[in-house]
Scaffold this motif. Sequence first.
Motif, PDB file in Angstrom:
ATOM      1  N   ASN A   1       0.830  -1.195   0.000  1.00 24.43           N
ATOM      2  CA  ASN A   1       0.000   0.000   0.000  1.00 24.43           C
ATOM      3  C   ASN A   1       0.872   1.257   0.000  1.00 24.43           C
ATOM      4  O   ASN A   1       2.071   1.214   0.301  1.00 24.43           O
ATOM      5  N   ARG A   2       0.251   2.365  -0.306  1.00 29.24           N
ATOM      6  CA  ARG A   2       0.967   3.639  -0.364  1.00 29.24           C
ATOM      7  C   ARG A   2       1.598   3.986   0.980  1.00 29.24           C
ATOM      8  O   ARG A   2       0.994   3.777   2.024  1.00 29.24           O
TER       9      ARG A   2
ATOM     10  N   SER B   1       3.425   7.095   3.289  1.00 26.14           N
ATOM     11  CA  SER B   1       3.422   8.552   3.412  1.00 26.14           C
ATOM     12  C   SER B   1       4.836   9.117   3.276  1.00 26.14           C
ATOM     13  O   SER B   1       5.816   8.508   3.717  1.00 26.14           O
TER      14      SER B   1
ATOM     15  N   SER C   1      -2.585   5.916   5.251  1.00 23.15           N
ATOM     16  CA  SER C   1      -4.004   5.586   5.304  1.00 23.15           C
ATOM     17  C   SER C   1      -4.786   6.634   6.088  1.00 23.15           C
ATOM     18  O   SER C   1      -5.889   7.016   5.701  1.00 23.15           O
TER      19      SER C   1
ATOM     20  N   GLU D   1      -4.030   9.721   6.279  1.00 24.85           N
ATOM     21  CA  GLU D   1      -4.094  10.888   5.387  1.00 24.85           C
ATOM     22  C   GLU D   1      -5.233  10.733   4.386  1.00 24.85           C
ATOM     23  O   GLU D   1      -5.982  11.687   4.134  1.00 24.85           O
ATOM     24  N   ASP D   2      -5.351   9.530   3.833  1.00 21.78           N
ATOM     25  CA  ASP D   2      -6.408   9.288   2.847  1.00 21.78           C
ATOM     26  C   ASP D   2      -7.791   9.401   3.480  1.00 21.78           C
ATOM     27  O   ASP D   2      -8.697  10.032   2.927  1.00 21.78           O
TER      28      ASP D   2
ATOM     29  N   GLN E   1     -10.372  12.633   2.880  1.00 20.18           N
ATOM     30  CA  GLN E   1     -11.701  12.472   2.284  1.00 20.18           C
ATOM     31  C   GLN E   1     -12.786  13.040   3.182  1.00 20.18           C
ATOM     32  O   GLN E   1     -13.715  13.716   2.707  1.00 20.18           O
TER      33      GLN E   1
ATOM     34  N   SER F   1     -10.596   2.823   6.613  1.00 22.26           N
ATOM     35  CA  SER F   1      -9.422   2.229   5.973  1.00 22.26           C
ATOM     36  C   SER F   1      -9.720   0.813   5.497  1.00 22.26           C
ATOM     37  O   SER F   1      -9.227   0.386   4.442  1.00 22.26           O
TER      38      SER F   1
ATOM     39  N   ALA G   1     -11.623   1.000   2.283  1.00 25.81           N
ATOM     40  CA  ALA G   1     -10.791   1.427   1.159  1.00 25.81           C
ATOM     41  C   ALA G   1      -9.784   0.363   0.745  1.00 25.81           C
ATOM     42  O   ALA G   1      -9.500   0.207  -0.449  1.00 25.81           O
ATOM     43  N   ARG G   2      -9.245  -0.378   1.718  1.00 22.53           N
ATOM     44  CA  ARG G   2      -8.113  -1.257   1.423  1.00 22.53           C
ATOM     45  C   ARG G   2      -8.381  -2.730   1.699  1.00 22.53           C
ATOM     46  O   ARG G   2      -7.642  -3.585   1.204  1.00 22.53           O
TER      47      ARG G   2
END
Length: 287
Positions: A6-7, A9, A87, A89-90, A94, A215, A218-219
């Motif tokens: 996953n992304r 930061s 996560s 941050e995402d 939003q 989270s 989303a993931r």
Amino acid sequence: MRWEGNRQSDNVEDRRASGGGRGLGGRSIGIGTIVIALVGWGVFGINPLTTIGMLSGEGAPQVQQGPAQQPPQDDRQAAFVSTVLASTEDVWGQIFTQGGARYQAPRLVLFRGATPTACGTGQSAMGPFYCPGDHKVYLDMDFFDTMSRQLGAPGEFARAYVIAHEVGHHVQTLLGTTAKVDSMRGRISQREQNALSVRLELQADCYAGLWAQHSQQARGWLQQGDIESALNAAQQIGDDTLQRQQTGTVRPDAFTHGSSAQRVRWFNQGYRSGSVQSCDTFNAAAL
């Protein structure tokens, strides 16, 4: 917890190779003073840089630092922390966008021993904490070993809960909640200050639960037992549990973070609802 791939930061600053130093002014918000609390402070979570958790960094002088260093790419623990932070941050980005606002992400500082902050000198023994004065979360990752070995709270998602709780304090700062609580300092009794601190901390627990739900949506990264590990962590760091372990007695008037049952309840509240409005601990009739 399936977090790999996953992304990550870019807002992680690695100070582990540098020595400690003196900080300036301000106050900080932490999930807990684990080591110190276990040997004699009496209540989990009292950061020595704060006064019973009444926290604000408004107007605190900034600490001068050299160029920020990124963690090594082969550091798995740092990669985990960076992934969890990304996560948050995402999720909060939003939520703020939906509310017509822009989320300003915090930085997360990895350190060892001691480090200067806008809230004073951060010490590893304080446990993870958030400093409103510089909008940074501070973490010595040795705390994760403390969670597993001393507190009986193992598991990667338990660690993620700790990070999400501290980010929750950042959200409170952005929303003005921390400043409102801090404005009561000196105008109310110590017991009333403690009670406000409990509501502040339980709201951060609720925000951590809210993040967990969003989270996962989303993931899809949670595995069997992950939520249970976070709830166990919340259970193990309740004020009553730690007071009982240390002194054999429980003093509710000295609570600053909430009882084990309260911390579990408010994490669950955020996780089940996924709603910021459901995390209004300050207007809740019962905690």
